[in-house]
Design an enzyme around this catalytic site. Structure first.
Site, PDB file in Angstrom:
ATOM      1  CG  ASP A 146       3.158  14.348   9.883  1.00 21.98           C
ATOM      2  OD1 ASP A 146       3.412  15.381   9.230  1.00 21.98           O
ATOM      3  OD2 ASP A 146       3.640  13.233   9.612  1.00 21.98           O
TER       4      ASP A 146
ATOM      5  CG  LEU B  10      -2.023  -0.994   1.315  1.00 17.68           C
ATOM      6  CD1 LEU B  10      -2.676  -0.947   2.685  1.00 17.68           C
ATOM      7  CD2 LEU B  10      -3.048  -0.735   0.231  1.00 17.68           C
ATOM      8  N   GLY B  11       1.972   1.150   0.651  1.00 17.12           N
ATOM      9  CA  GLY B  11       2.839   2.326   0.735  1.00 17.12           C
ATOM     10  C   GLY B  11       4.099   1.990   1.477  1.00 17.12           C
TER      11      GLY B  11
ATOM     12  CG  PHE C  42      11.278   3.344  10.804  1.00 22.18           C
ATOM     13  CD1 PHE C  42      12.565   3.864  10.722  1.00 22.18           C
ATOM     14  CD2 PHE C  42      10.323   4.046  11.523  1.00 22.18           C
ATOM     15  CE1 PHE C  42      12.895   5.042  11.345  1.00 22.18           C
ATOM     16  CE2 PHE C  42      10.635   5.238  12.155  1.00 22.18           C
ATOM     17  CZ  PHE C  42      11.925   5.740  12.059  1.00 22.18           C
ATOM     18  N   GLY C  43       9.745   0.929   6.986  1.00 28.37           N
ATOM     19  CA  GLY C  43       9.274  -0.321   6.400  1.00 28.37           C
ATOM     20  C   GLY C  43       8.119  -0.118   5.442  1.00 28.37           C
TER      21      GLY C  43
HETATM   22  N1  LIG Z   1      -4.347   1.876   7.543  1.00 31.83           N
HETATM   23  C1  LIG Z   1      -3.930   2.085   6.293  1.00 31.83           C
HETATM   24  N2  LIG Z   1      -4.755   1.857   5.267  1.00 31.83           N
HETATM   25  C2  LIG Z   1      -4.356   2.064   3.987  1.00 31.83           C
HETATM   26  N3  LIG Z   1      -3.137   2.496   3.646  1.00 31.83           N
HETATM   27  C3  LIG Z   1      -2.266   2.743   4.624  1.00 31.83           C
HETATM   28  C4  LIG Z   1      -2.606   2.543   6.000  1.00 31.83           C
HETATM   29  N4  LIG Z   1      -1.550   2.866   6.751  1.00 31.83           N
HETATM   30  C5  LIG Z   1      -0.600   3.257   5.903  1.00 31.83           C
HETATM   31  N5  LIG Z   1      -1.007   3.183   4.620  1.00 31.83           N
HETATM   32  C6  LIG Z   1      -0.215   3.527   3.425  1.00 31.83           C
HETATM   33  O1  LIG Z   1       1.154   3.329   3.699  1.00 31.83           O
HETATM   34  C7  LIG Z   1       1.873   4.562   3.594  1.00 31.83           C
HETATM   35  C8  LIG Z   1       2.920   4.629   4.685  1.00 31.83           C
HETATM   36  O2  LIG Z   1       2.281   4.496   5.927  1.00 31.83           O
HETATM   37  P1  LIG Z   1       2.662   5.362   7.212  1.00 31.83           P
HETATM   38  O3  LIG Z   1       2.730   6.792   6.795  1.00 31.83           O
HETATM   39  O4  LIG Z   1       1.764   5.025   8.326  1.00 31.83           O
HETATM   40  O5  LIG Z   1       4.093   4.764   7.499  1.00 31.83           O
HETATM   41  P2  LIG Z   1       5.192   5.401   8.392  1.00 31.83           P
HETATM   42  O6  LIG Z   1       6.275   4.410   8.560  1.00 31.83           O
HETATM   43  O7  LIG Z   1       4.568   5.887   9.629  1.00 31.83           O
HETATM   44  O8  LIG Z   1       5.633   6.545   7.477  1.00 31.83           O
HETATM   45  P3  LIG Z   1       6.165   7.971   7.804  1.00 31.83           P
HETATM   46  O9  LIG Z   1       7.514   7.972   7.225  1.00 31.83           O
HETATM   47  O10 LIG Z   1       5.222   8.885   7.049  1.00 31.83           O
HETATM   48  O11 LIG Z   1       6.114   8.159   9.267  1.00 31.83           O
HETATM   49  C9  LIG Z   1       0.813   5.659   3.681  1.00 31.83           C
HETATM   50  O12 LIG Z   1       1.185   6.809   2.982  1.00 31.83           O
HETATM   51  C10 LIG Z   1      -0.403   4.996   3.075  1.00 31.83           C
HETATM   52  O13 LIG Z   1      -0.391   5.115   1.685  1.00 31.83           O
END
Ligand SMILES: Nc1ncnc2c1ncn2[C@@H]1O[C@H](COP(=O)(O)OP(=O)(O)OP(=O)(O)O)[C@@H](O)[C@H]1O
EC number: 2.7.11.1
Length: 435
Positions: free
Chosen positions: A252, A131-132, A136-137
């Site tokens: 954020d 999904l994204g 960190f992963g």
């Molecule tokens: N609950 C969810 N449902 C659908 N897509 C999601 C969800 N959580 C995360 N994603 C997707 O994954 C991507 C990365 O998630 P997220 O931002 O939570 O990761 P992170 O490790 O916290 O990143 P960041 O570097 O922004 O802190 C998001 O931009 C979104 O596209």
């Protein structure tokens, strides 16, 4: 003579020469009389008589018996205080070293937020697609192994990355805030968290039939209609207000941190910069995404929950106009952020223009800084917030009906490469309470 063996006569007590005789004169020396010593016993009868007399003597003079006294050693331990159990908590405990951990330290490090033994674990799901990607992963869409219809988002983070970027506390804080938060229709729930030797896992709510995050939607479809912005804005405002009422500052708000379901309902994700902060209290860490950062955060002064309303203002401004409200698209450091040259969007309704002027006012005295004021603003007049939280409205039907001209050749157009990353000025703050 000394070497000649001599035969002892019964009843005759031989004493050594040195004891009983004087070497100089051969006469008998004074014998030392000892109690219990049968000096004058001549035969067996006398011997027995002597024994019985001795026993009688011992009976009538018991103090002559040998007594043993046990000398008790002092207990080296001080007596334990009774009933003061709490005092034990005050004892200084030495810092545990690596070898003190019964379980490996890289597992211990993430406890208790990420348990090592969890009934729900990575084997309970099938990973379907990515999904994204986060810092960190990777985040995957997954289905439950026994129910392929049920979809989840699984965030899989590498421990090695987290440790090397010194973000252990941040990740643990994110998990604990999300898990303790009561459910809200516009905030992604965290169902479970666990860890393996190498990874951390978070099982998150996945928006049904998701169309991706708001940034991708905006990029695909262009500017949104005011009606769609009103609904998405109201849903996000409701989520932010809910966080503030639960003593959480989010810090954020941005397009990438909002995902939409198939009906266009918003779901706030990524609590990486969120912090527990009681209403009325302040904090001072400079963090967030530069282009969404309020002047209060960028200034380095103390700030409070109201900074989230500024970021929401920036998000709504982008959704309608496609540009940043302030000329900060190139900024790479918070000190370079400029809060000048703001111009009210033209071609939109007076209500929306006024809302932007209020939400993006640099001066705190003019700025819209609370849900109460936002809720009462004419732009949201038609929204019934109780119905909104019941999901009675359908933003999807409004998305794509843009009325606004998004062509701004020289303006602060969005460059997605610029603000993908969160910005934290002072990493050190992750390790103290200021964060
Ligand atoms: N609950 C969810 N449902 C659908 N897509 C999601 C969800 N959580 C995360 N994603 C997707 O994954 C991507 C990365 O998630 P997220 O931002 O939570 O990761 P992170 O490790 O916290 O990143 P960041 O570097 O922004 O802190 C998001 O931009 C979104 O596209």
């Amino acid at each position: 003579m000394g070497n000649v063996a001599t035969r002892k006569r019964p009843g005759c007590h031989h004493t050594s020469r040195n004891d009983d005789y004087n070497d100089e004169d051969d006469g008998p020396v004074k014998k030392r009389i000892r109690i219990g010593e049968p000096q004058h016993i001549e035969n067996e009868y006398q011997k027995l008589a002597f024994k019985s007399r001795l026993q009688k003597l011992k009976k009538c003079r018991p103090h002559l018996k040998r007594r043993t006294y046990k000398v008790e050693e002092a207990d080296p331990r001080p007596p334990l205080p009774r009933f003061i159990v709490d005092e034990y908590d005050n004892y200084e405990k030495p810092e545990p070293t690596r070898k003190d951990f019964a379980i490996p330290w890289f597992e211990h490090l993430f406890l208790p937020e990420f348990p090592t033994r969890s009934v729900i674990n990575e084997k309970s799901f099938i990973l379907e697609r990515q999904l994204g990607r986060g810092s960190f992963g990777i985040v995957y869409c997954a289905s439950a192994i026994h129910d392929s219809e049920r979809k989840f988002a699984i965030k899989m983070q590498e421990k090695r990355e987290i440790i090397s970027k010194r973000a252990v506390l941040q990740v643990k804080r994110e998990a604990s805030i999300q898990r303790l938060l009561p459910s809200h229709p516009f905030i992604a729930r965290t169902y479970s968290t666990w860890q393996t030797r190498t990874h951390l896992y978070s099982l998150l709510q996945y928006p049904t039939g998701s169309t991706g995050d708001l940034f991708s939607v905006w990029r695909q479809r262009g500017s949104l209609s005011e009606a769609a912005i009103r609904l998405i804005g109201a849903e996000l405002a409701s989520a932010i207000d809910f966080l503030h009422r639960n003593d959480v500052i989010y810090r954020d708000v941005k397009l990438e941190n909002v995902v939409l379901d198939q009906w266009g309902h918003a779901l706030l994700i990524d609590f990486g910069l969120a912090k527990k902060l009681k209403q009325g209290n302040n904090t001072g860490t400079i963090c967030g995404t530069l282009q969404y950062m309020s002047p209060d955060v960028a200034s380095g002064h103390m700030y409070s929950h109201y900074v989230d309303w500024w970021s929401l203002g920036v998000l709504l401004h982008i959704l309608l106009t496609g540009i940043y409200p302030y000329p900060n698209s190139e900024a790479t450091h918070h000190a370079n952020l400029k809060f000048i040259d703001y111009s009210t969007p033209i071609g939109c309704s007076a209500e929306f223009a006024n809302l932007m002027d209020r939400m993006l006012a640099v001066s705190l005295t003019h700025r819209l800084c609370s849900f109460t004021v936002l809720h009462a603003h004419p732009f949201f007049r038609t929204i019934n917030f109780s119905k909104l939280e019941q999901k009675d409205y359908t933003p999807a039907s409004e998305i794509g009906n843009a009325e606004y001209d998004t062509y701004h050749p020289n303006d602060e157009t969005l460059d997605d490469t610029l603000y993908k990353e969160n910005y934290e000025f002072d990493r050190f703050d992750y390790f103290n309470d200021r964060f």
